[in-house]
Design an enzyme around this catalytic site. Sequence first.
Site, short mmCIF file in Angstrom:
data_model
loop_
_atom_site.label_atom_id
_atom_site.label_comp_id
_atom_site.label_asym_id
_atom_site.label_seq_id
_atom_site.Cartn_x
_atom_site.Cartn_y
_atom_site.Cartn_z
N HIS A 46 -10.45 -5.08 10.37
CA HIS A 46 -11.14 -5.00 9.08
C HIS A 46 -12.51 -4.32 9.21
O HIS A 46 -13.36 -4.49 8.35
CB HIS A 46 -11.38 -6.40 8.50
N GLU B 45 0.81 -1.22 0.00
CA GLU B 45 0.00 0.00 0.00
C GLU B 45 0.85 1.27 0.00
O GLU B 45 0.48 2.25 -0.66
CB GLU B 45 -0.94 0.03 1.21
#
Lengths: 335, 346
Positions: B149, B80
């Site tokens: 998450h 990322e």
Amino acid sequence: MELDRETLIKLYTTMATIRNFEERGIPETGQRAMSASVHSSAGQEAVPTGICAHLTDEDYIGSTHRGHGHCIAKGVDPKLMMAELFGRATGPNKGKGGSMHIADMSKGMLGTNGVVAASVPLAVGAALTSKLKNLGRVAVAFFGDGGANQGVLHESMNLASVWKLPVIFCCENNGYAESTPVEYGLSVANVSDRAAGYNMPGILVDGMDVFAVYDAAGQAVTRARAGEGPSMLECRTYRYYGHTVFDNPLSYRTKEEEDHWRARDPLKQFRETVIPQGDITAEELDQIDKDAEQLMEEAIKFADESPMPEPAELYDDVYVSYPKELLKRGSNMEI
Amino acid sequence: MTSMAATGTREIQYREAINEAIRQEMERDESVIIMGEEIAGGAGREHLGIVDAWGGPFRTTVGLIQQFGNQRVLDTPLSEAAFVGAAIGASSTGMRAIAELMFVDFVGVCMDQLLNNAAKMRYMFGGQVKVPFTLLTRIGAGFGSAAQHSESYYSIFSHIPGLKGVCPSDAYTAKGLLTAAIRDDDPVVYFEHKGLYGQTGLVPEEPYELPLGKARTVREGTDVTLVGISKMTWVCTAAAEELAKSGVQAEVVDLLSISPIDYDHVIESVKRTHRLVVVDEDTPICSLASEICARVAEEAFDYLDAPPSRVTAPHTPVPYSRSLENNYMPNEARVISTVQGLMARG
């Protein structure tokens, strides 16, 4: 290597300009009480000079906190840089950036950067632009031996290799990450050893020898322009001063070591190589030195005579478009 | 700007509205590219006939690679920091890049690129550069995905000068705000709520923009202003329906934009209703809910009949077990009891 006279003059002029900018500009900045966060690249001139000699204004570089040399080698006007260091509105960043953020998009200079290795993925992204638009441009990501240990560098080298992007990853290994010797923080003997892990050439270069840098960079740039993917150069160099102006480097290194590296000074080596070959005379190089000194006097004068930013410019350029009143609503700002 | 032509409007999912906005902008502008993890899926296996194996982790990017190819729809390694940074670098050199961060919980690994490059480059460089970059990411608890998450970290982005942010609450706003985000010349973080993907709504077929920085009123009322963010807007409307049965008329404002924040819309409403409850799925401290309450207290204090109030997640990570997670998110009951408490003050 046979270089034409014009190239030789360009290389020496760039190195002399960088040296003079650091030697004159940094103390002058200090006298104007502008900043503690100024980092001299004196001693490292051969690296940006040898690399950027292969680049045009269309190519990109991402730079570091020690980035004055990158700016000058990429063609940023030292007068404007001086104005930026002095916090003047005439700086390329209008006085908003200072030493650690000098950028000149018209020269493909994507900014010096205050976060170690943070500009590396920006250069990768610029290379992606070039590839997707078929622009034939390359991007150089400069980082130091400290930056070599940042995670984002690992990710960026892998990504550039996977996508075969025209990037040159250039490590300026000056021996110290702030006060920490490179051998303490590096798991391998050479930063360039790591290139193998990303399936790209890793070339160890004498970063005090502008001709060695020029030669190695030429190969890496040619490879990138040919669409063959990224390369890594590790240029062994040395910074003559501390991490910042307030650092006494003799608290962590020896005078003998400094003398050893200063004996290999890149400008001195250039003279010792070129003058005996008869391409350029000592007098000509002396004149280049004098011109660089004169340029700094002009730059300091220009900067001193330039206005400071107006207070209300505080709010400019945060966004392209945003309700301006929201930049200060609730803050009880008086301007 | 907004066009709601009667022709060509049909019911599609929130997920499909996102996909359509990306597709139409990629058709309209060749400089638009998208990159992220599994946005197509199975990358590099074309020789086995595999293309678009996933179509995105939540199928918001399905079909893009077939239409635009793997040079504009770029599956990335799990990196990322590199690909978000590269998208910012590409956006500052002539592209209009979209990067997808699979869950906002992962922002830690690339925050430096957002915080120190995307948000600051234009300012630090004295306006020399535009960064027309869009980050797509996901928020929302309620799926048993636990603490890494499921978070709804949008408030931290409101806090960062240089970034914009939007939280679409339905299919119509999903498409209009994404179209606007991609076309915008500033970096915009676009928060998709995982709990809204299957929700359907009327969406025009043609491209349209909804302005960044504008809230909307989705239910009118006179007694209290409920401000919802993303899915919480629908918690507010459900609570409002219930409150109406006991004679309390709640106005519901859908904030939509977390930067710029449409304070004026909220304040105008509060001046009529005299009460405010902000319903925010993010945690409470230094939150968007806190910010809106503070601003209303400062600017509309004399209009208030009760303290500006918040209904938020607690100051804890998102838990795993259903019995814990079900109590984590703001729900109708908490909104109703909060409103009732404010009404009881007179």
